[in-house]
Design an enzyme around this catalytic site. Structure first.
Site, PDB file in Angstrom:
ATOM      1  N   ASP A  45       0.652  -1.172  -0.027  1.00  0.00           N
ATOM      2  CA  ASP A  45      -0.017  -0.161  -0.100  1.00  0.00           C
ATOM      3  C   ASP A  45       0.743   1.125   0.129  1.00  0.00           C
ATOM      4  OD1 ASP A  45      -1.707  -1.909   0.098  1.00  0.00           O
ATOM      5  OD2 ASP A  45      -3.053  -0.799   1.769  1.00  0.00           O
ATOM      6  N   HIS A 102       3.762   4.112   9.311  1.00  0.00           N
ATOM      7  CA  HIS A 102       3.674   2.698   8.923  1.00  0.00           C
ATOM      8  C   HIS A 102       4.767   2.250   8.521  1.00  0.00           C
ATOM      9  CE1 HIS A 102      -0.624   2.803   9.086  1.00  0.00           C
ATOM     10  NE2 HIS A 102      -0.834   3.594   8.453  1.00  0.00           N
ATOM     11  N   HIS A 154      -5.158   4.366  11.449  1.00  0.00           N
ATOM     12  CA  HIS A 154      -4.489   3.337  11.264  1.00  0.00           C
ATOM     13  C   HIS A 154      -3.525   2.860  12.188  1.00  0.00           C
ATOM     14  CE1 HIS A 154      -5.893   4.689   7.202  1.00  0.00           C
ATOM     15  NE2 HIS A 154      -6.011   3.284   7.013  1.00  0.00           N
ATOM     16  N   ASP A 170      -7.715  10.943   9.418  1.00  0.00           N
ATOM     17  CA  ASP A 170      -8.585   9.940   8.997  1.00  0.00           C
ATOM     18  C   ASP A 170      -9.447   9.247   9.884  1.00  0.00           C
ATOM     19  OD1 ASP A 170      -6.171   8.688  10.126  1.00  0.00           O
ATOM     20  OD2 ASP A 170      -5.583   7.803   8.140  1.00  0.00           O
TER      21      ASP A 170
HETATM   22  C1  SS9 Z   1      -7.591  -0.483   3.359  1.00  0.00           C
HETATM   23  C2  SS9 Z   1      -6.496   0.073   2.637  1.00  0.00           C
HETATM   24  C3  SS9 Z   1      -5.329   0.657   3.384  1.00  0.00           C
HETATM   25  C4  SS9 Z   1      -3.274   1.901   3.129  1.00  0.00           C
HETATM   26  C5  SS9 Z   1      -3.821   2.973   3.995  1.00  0.00           C
HETATM   27  C6  SS9 Z   1      -2.738   3.907   4.541  1.00  0.00           C
HETATM   28  C7  SS9 Z   1      -2.971   5.034   5.377  1.00  0.00           C
HETATM   29  C8  SS9 Z   1      -1.959   5.865   6.064  1.00  0.00           C
HETATM   30  N1  SS9 Z   1      -8.755   0.117   2.500  1.00  0.00           N
HETATM   31  N2  SS9 Z   1      -4.480   1.444   2.583  1.00  0.00           N
HETATM   32  S1  SS9 Z   1      -2.243   6.896   7.130  1.00  0.00           S
HETATM   33 ZN    ZN Z   2      -3.953   6.504   8.433  1.00  0.00          ZN
END
Ligand code: SS9
Ligand code: ZN
Length: 674
Positions: free
Chosen positions: A94, A137, A176, A267
Site C-alpha cells: 500500500d 507505517h 490506522h 483519517d
Molecule cells: C484499506 C487499504 C489501506 C493503506 C492506507 C494507509 C494509510 C496511511 N482500505 N491502505 S495513514
Molecule cells: Zn491513517
C-alpha cells in the site's frame, strides 16, 4: 513559560504523486497538504504561528530508525524509470514511489526534527509540521501505507539522543495502526506508544495480530505499548474522549513524559473514506488540549493520514488553533462510549493493569464477559450489519466547525488592594450599579458595612458577566471567604440564566445548597470526610483515601471522574474553588485548572481564599506555575463497591470501568437528563 507555536510547511512536499492507476493509493494526493495549509492561511492561523524552515533529514537521522540497505535502496528511486518504480513499489504494501518522493521523505523527516529542535530549545512552546509522505507505517527496512521514513519514530530517537530526555510519549490518533512505530519501540520503556485504530477484529488493514489490545510491548518495554482497537466503524467524539480519559491520560500522567509527539492523522475524523468514523473535526481541539498539560506543554504534532480534504483541513485548523492557546469549542452532545468502544476500553485497561498503578483497580473480567462479537452474530447477520454501518458512515454529513473567537482578555484577576497584578494578566474591578451593590450587601453581608468584601463580590459578578459575553476568557479571585464568594457566583449565574455551572471545590468549605437540586449547578467536592447528611442529587462528594495531598490519587480522580462528568454535563461556566487546608499541592491544582479549561469554552473562574497579606503572593505564584509528580492512588469508594459486587457489562447496567462511584454519578445524571 515558553510561548509561541511553530508551523512547518514547504510546498516542495506537494511535488510528488501517484503516476499509475492504483485504487488503494489514489487517495494520497498533494492537495492534502495544499488544502490544509491554505485553510490555515485563510483562518489567519498561519500568521499567528512562527514559521520555521524545513530541512532535509541527514543519513544519520534516517539511520536512527532505518537500515542502511533500505536507505540505499530508496536513494536510487530518483533515478528510476516508471517501470522500475512500479516494480520497486511492489515489494511493499500500500505505497507508491515517485522520482521526487525520496527528496520529500527527507524533508518530511527533517521538518519533524526542526519542530523538535524548536520546541526543545525553547524557541516555541509547541507546533505542527504539515508533511508528506506520512511516516507511522514505515518500518526499519520497508516502506508501507504511503510512508517512506518514520518521521515521528526518528524524531523520538533524535530528541532522546540530542537533548538527553528520558521519556517520550507518542500519541497516534490516526485511524490506522502505526505498526512501524510500535515495532521500533516495543522493547523500549523510554518511549510510550499509544495508538487507537480501526481493527474490526483484524479484518481491517494492516490486518495484524500485533495491533490488538494484548500487544503491550516486550521485555523491558512491557506496558509501554498501548493499542486500542476499534472493532466497529462509526466511533464518535464520546468514544474518543472516553479512551483519553480512561486509558491514555491516566497512563500518560503516570508515565510523565518530557516530550509529547503526536502522529496527527485525521483519517479518524468524520467523512474519511478510510476510517469511516464519526468524530467531528472539533474533537481534535479537545484531544490536543488534553495533551497540552503534559511535558510542560512540549508538544509536536506531525501530520500522518487524512483523506477527506474537507474534514482534513477543518481538523488541522482545530489542532493548530488549540496549540495557539485559543479556548476549545464546547463539546456538543457527549454521551458515554458505545458498547464496542467500551469493550475495547475495558480490554486495554485489563491488559495494562499489571504495568500501571493507575489501573490497579481496573475490573478484571474475562474477555467473554464484555465481548460484543456474540451480540453482533445473533443480531441477524454480521455482513448485513456491516454494510449498513459503512453506508451510514459514508453518507455522513457534518457542519463546519463554528468560528472560535478568543476573547480580548485572557485572564482577569480580582485582587485585594495593594496586591500587584502579575504580568500577562489584567486586573479587574467593577463599577457595578448601586442597586446591585445594595442587593449584594443585603444578601451576603447582612447589611454590614464591609466595603472590601462588597467590592470583591460586585467585581466577581461583573467578571462572570464579562465571561458570559466572551469579553474575558478566565479569571481568578483572591477572596477572604470562598463559601460566600461561591454562593454569590451561583446566585448570579442563576439570575442571569446561565445554563449550567460546574463547581469543583477542593477542601471542606461550606457549599451552596441553592441551585444544586435542579441540575443548573453540578458540584463536585473533594473533601476529607464524606458527610452522610448531604446526599443531594447534584452534589458529588469525593473522598480520596489518602486525601488531596496524594497527587496521583487526585489526578486519577480528575481524569477518570471529574473530566468525563464535566464533558457530559457541558457547563457554560466552571467554578474552581480551593478552600483553605485542602491539602492539595500546587502542581495538582495547576493540573486541575489546566484540564478543566477544555470545558465551557475556557470560561473558568478560580476562587482562592486568602486571609493574610503574606499568603497572597504565594497563591498567585502557584496559580501561574506548573509541575507534577506521581505515586499510588485509589478512591475509597471504588474499593468498597468493587469488593461488594463486581458489576457486569450488559445493555442495562452501566460500564464497570467507571467504578462504583462514577457509576453512581452517572445514574444521577441520567435521571436528571431524561
Ligand atoms: C484499506 C487499504 C489501506 C493503506 C492506507 C494507509 C494509510 C496511511 N482500505 N491502505 S495513514
Ligand atoms: Zn491513517
Amino acid at each position: 513559560m515558553k510561548m509561541g507555536t511553530a508551523l512547518l510547511y514547504d510546498d516542495e512536499m506537494t511535488k510528488y504523486k501517484l503516476l499509475w492507476t492504483d485504487p488503494v493509493c489514489k487517495i494520497e494526493v498533494p492537495e492534502r497538504l495544499t488544502v490544509s495549509h491554505e485553510a490555515l492561511l485563510k483562518a489567519g492561523l498561519a500568521d499567528r504561528c512562527i514559521s520555521v524552515p524545513v530541512r532535509e533529514a541527514t543519513d544519520a537521522d534516517i539511520l536512527l530508525v532505518h537500515s542502511e540497505e533500505y536507505l540505499e535502496a530508496v536513494k536510487k528511486t530518483p533515478y528510476m524509470t516508471l517501470e522500475d518504480l512500479m516494480e520497486f513499489t511492489l515489494q511493499y504494501g500500500d505505497v507508491y514511489f515517485h522520482p521526487n518522493i525520496y527528496h520529500c521523505a527527507k524533508l518530511a523527516a527533517g521538518a519533524t526534527l526542526q519542530l523538535v529542535d524548536s520546541v526543545m530549545t525553547g524557541k516555541v512552546r509547541n507546533g505542527m509540521a504539515l508533511v508528506r509522505p506520512p511516516g507511522h507505517h514505515s518500518m526499519r527496512s520497508a516502506a508501507n501505507g504511503f510512508c517512506v521514513f518514520n518521521n515521528v519514530a526518528i524524531a523520538a530517537r533524535y530528541a532522546k539522543q540530542k537533548y538527553g530526555i528520558k521519556r517520550v510519549l507518542i500519541v497516534d490518533w490516526d485511524v490506522h495502526h502505526g505498526q512501524g512505530v510500535q515495532y521500533c519501540f516495543e522493547d523500549d520503556p523510554s518511549v510510550l506508544y499509544f495508538s487507537w485504530h480501526r481493527y474490526e477484529h483484524q479484518k481491517f488493514w494492516p490486518h495484524l495480530r500485533d495491533s490488538d489490545y494484548d500487544c503491550v510491548g516486550k521485555e523491558k518495554g512491557a506496558g509501554f505499548n498501548v493499542n486500542v482497537p476499534w472493532n466497529k466503524v462509526g466511533m464518535k467524539n464520546s468514544d474518543y474522549l472516553s479512551v483519553f480519559c480512561h486509558v491514555l491520560l491516566p497512563i500518560a500522567y503516570e508515565f510523565s513524559p518530557d516530550l509529547v509527539l503526536v502522529c496527527a492523522g485525521f483519517d479518524s475524523a468524520i467523512g474519511d473514506p478510510e476510517g469511516k468514523m464519526c468524530a467531528s473535526p472539533d474533537v481534535f481541539a479537545h484531544l490536543t488540549h488534553l495533551l497540552m498539560n503534559l511535558a510542560g506543554g512540549k508538544l509536536c504534532a506531525v501530520l500522518e493520514g487524512g483523506y477527506n480534504l474537507t474534514s482534513l483541513h477543518q481538523s488541522v485548523c482545530q489542532t493548530v488553533q488549540t496549540l495557539l492557546g485559543d479556548p476549545a469549542p464546547r463539546p456538543a452532545n457527549l454521551d458515554g462510549p458505545c458498547a464496542s468502544a467500551l469493550e475495547s476500553l475495558h480490554c486495554v485497561r485489563s491488559a495494562h493493569r499489571p504495568y500501571w498503578s493507575c489501573l490497579k483497580h481496573a475490573a478484571d473480567l474475562l474477555t467473554s464477559d464484555v465481548s460484543t462479537k456474540g451480540i453482533e452474530l445473533t443480531a441477524g447477520g454480521q455482513e448485513k450489519q456491516k454494510a449498513e454501518e459503512e453506508r451510514s458512515a459514508e453518507s455522513e454529513e457534518w457542519s463546519e466547525p463554528l468560528k472560535r473567537a478568543a476573547p480580548p482578555v485572557r485572564t482577569a484577576l480580582v485582587l485585594p488592594d495593594g496586591v500587584v497584578c502579575p504580568e500577562g494578566c489584567t486586573r479587574f474591578s467593577s463599577s457595578a450599579d448601586p442597586s446591585k451593590v445594595n442587593k449584594l450587601r443585603e444578601t451576603f453581608l447582612k447589611d454590614s458595612d464591609d466595603s472590601d468584601a462588597l467590592t470583591t463580590l460586585s467585581s466577581l459578578t461583573a467578571l462572570v458577566q464579562k465571561m458570559e459575553q466572551n469579553e474575558i476568557c478566565n479569571g481568578l479571585a483572591l477572596v477572604r471567604d470562598v463559601s460566600m464568594a461561591m454562593m454569590c457566583v451561583v446566585q448570579h449565574a442563576e439570575a442571569a440564566h446561565l445554563d449550567r455551572v460546574l463547581i469543583v471545590c477542593v477542601g471542606d468549605a461550606a457549599v451552596p445548597s441553592q441551585g444544586t437540586d435542579d441540575g443548573t449547578t453540578l458540584l463536585v467536592q473533594f473533601s476529607s470526610e464524606e458527610s452522610e447528611g448531604q446526599k443531594r442529587r447534584f452534589h458529588i462528594p469525593l473522598c480520596l483515601k489518602k486525601g488531596c495531598s496524594d497527587v496521583s490519587g487526585f489526578t486519577q480522580a480528575v481524569l477518570g471522574l471529574v473530566l468525563p462528568l464535566g464533558y457530559e454535563y457541558d457547563p457554560s461556566l466552571v467554578l474552581l474553588v480551593r478552600s483553605p487546608g485542602s491539602g492539595l499541592c500546587d502542581g495538582a491544582w495547576q493540573q486541575l485548572t489546566g484540564l478543566l479549561q477544555g470545558l465551557a469554552q475556557g470560561h473558568t473562574l478560580v476562587l482562592m481564599q486568602v486571609r493574610r497579606r503574606r499568603g497572597v503572593r504565594a497563591h498567585l505564584r502557584l496559580h501561574l506555575c506548573c509541575f507534577w509528580s506521581f505515586s499510588l492512588f485509589y478512591f475509597r469508594k471504588v474499593r468498597r463497591s468493587a469488593s461488594a459486587r463486581r458489576p457486569r457489562l450488559s445493555s442495562e447496567s452501566p460500564p464497570p470501568l467507571w467504578g462504583g462511584l462514577v457509576l453512581r454519578c452517572r445514574r444521577m445524571w441520567r435521571r436528571w437528563r431524561d
